[in-house]
Design an enzyme around this catalytic site. Sequence first.
Site, PDB file in Angstrom:
ATOM      1  N   GLN A   1      32.935  47.048  34.701  1.00  0.00           N
ATOM      2  CA  GLN A   1      32.766  48.426  35.156  1.00  0.00           C
ATOM      3  C   GLN A   1      33.491  49.427  34.268  1.00  0.00           C
ATOM      4  OE1 GLN A   1      34.292  47.344  39.135  1.00  0.00           O
ATOM      5  NE2 GLN A   1      32.580  48.502  39.977  1.00  0.00           N
TER       6      GLN A   1
ATOM      7  N   HIS B   1      36.056  38.658  38.255  1.00  0.00           N
ATOM      8  CA  HIS B   1      35.420  39.710  39.041  1.00  0.00           C
ATOM      9  C   HIS B   1      33.912  39.667  38.776  1.00  0.00           C
ATOM     10  CE1 HIS B   1      36.044  43.782  41.093  1.00  0.00           C
ATOM     11  NE2 HIS B   1      34.724  43.651  40.969  1.00  0.00           N
TER      12      HIS B   1
ATOM     13  N   ASN C   1      37.943  37.750  42.852  1.00  0.00           N
ATOM     14  CA  ASN C   1      37.651  38.963  43.606  1.00  0.00           C
ATOM     15  C   ASN C   1      36.454  38.738  44.520  1.00  0.00           C
ATOM     16  OD1 ASN C   1      37.825  42.024  44.020  1.00  0.00           O
ATOM     17  ND2 ASN C   1      35.694  41.734  43.423  1.00  0.00           N
ATOM     18  N   GLU C   2      36.655  38.995  45.811  1.00  0.00           N
ATOM     19  CA  GLU C   2      35.565  38.955  46.797  1.00  0.00           C
ATOM     20  C   GLU C   2      34.721  37.694  46.656  1.00  0.00           C
ATOM     21  OE1 GLU C   2      33.402  42.629  46.562  1.00  0.00           O
ATOM     22  OE2 GLU C   2      35.118  43.825  47.214  1.00  0.00           O
TER      23      GLU C   2
ATOM     24  N   TYR D   1      35.413  48.299  53.286  1.00  0.00           N
ATOM     25  CA  TYR D   1      34.618  49.513  53.223  1.00  0.00           C
ATOM     26  C   TYR D   1      33.889  49.808  54.534  1.00  0.00           C
ATOM     27  CZ  TYR D   1      34.761  48.337  48.179  1.00  0.00           C
ATOM     28  OH  TYR D   1      35.146  47.989  46.910  1.00  0.00           O
TER      29      TYR D   1
END
Length: 379
Positions: free
Chosen positions: A43, A141, A186-187, A329
Amino acid sequence: MEKTFALITIFLAFAFSGKCSDVFSRCDFPEGFVFGSSTSAYQWEGAVAEDGRKPSVWDRFCHSHNNQGNGDITCDGYHKYKEDVKLMVDTNLDAFRFSISWSRLIPNRRGPVNQKGLQFYKNLIQELVNHGIEPYVTLHHFDHPQYLEDEYEGWLNHMIVEDFTAYADVCFREFGNHVKFWTTINEGNIFSIGGYNDGDSPPGRCSIPGQNCLLGNSSTEPYIVGHNLLLAHASVSRLYKQNYKDKQGGSIGFSILTIGFSPSTSSKDDAIATQRANDFFNGWMLGPLIYGDYPDTMKRIVGSRMPVFSEEESEQVKGSSDYIGINHYLAASITNSKLKPSISGNPDFYSDMNVILSFFANFSSSEYDVAPWAIEAVL
């Protein structure tokens, strides 16, 4: 089992000045509360073909989906990291959470470390430390090297546990003197679902009709990938605690994305469905990390499609995290689905979970309203 605590990533829509004159300020938070910003390599960095970097699965995925953007340039953090650190200082941030590009640091599976990639991360970390910004580093990620996907299908193959551990070893050795907070994955739940159930994130595998995936099996692959993520995390955590923790004094954890689930009615069926949603979405990763095994609900419904931990693996995964990272979120109400879970045909993660999700506020694939109030239910 070692004590596990939650590290919560909170996304703020405004900056705090550091003064206590505002209606809502830092003074409303306890001492030691950390305000930071967060991103990932694909990103933020750009420079996808510079200084020896090789493609990750994000590169292949974005360039093979014509309606998607790509990270070829993005924020150009590879060249502008000093400007970004200055912005962090001006915004009065305490920390910066970023990820390392595996394919920038190690461009070939077991080849030498890319010295230019290594120097970039050393420069970035030093710049952060020099300005009083705490680096929080994520190792994976959603962006494992494309060469591993081509060679042995990446996270679908247990071989990746060894390769991920070797990559982590380089990171701990080279950066660990300045990094005190490591996140291995990550996640993990979202990576497994998006990349291997829905096919809408890399490597884009699925078998759901209408999703136009070229390869994949949504009934098995999300669970296989999730299993290998947990084993890789446990392996890396063990390496860190055996070889680095005492010298470097850091902590290591695993992060998931959480949704604040609540039953849509007061019925018993919806209450049971809400617990089932929590088991599938949150407990899938948390169960093994805390208790050493998957939730009973998942094992019963998924059956033989669910990988099984050996006794040794269970003990290695259990308690392997110093903290659990929570990215939060959304909130959703849960209604029990009247459909029977698929036992034939084309089952997938969502048909196994077998609930109807109704997200609060506006939600689409590209934007959504954050529901910070729902984190209380998550915790």
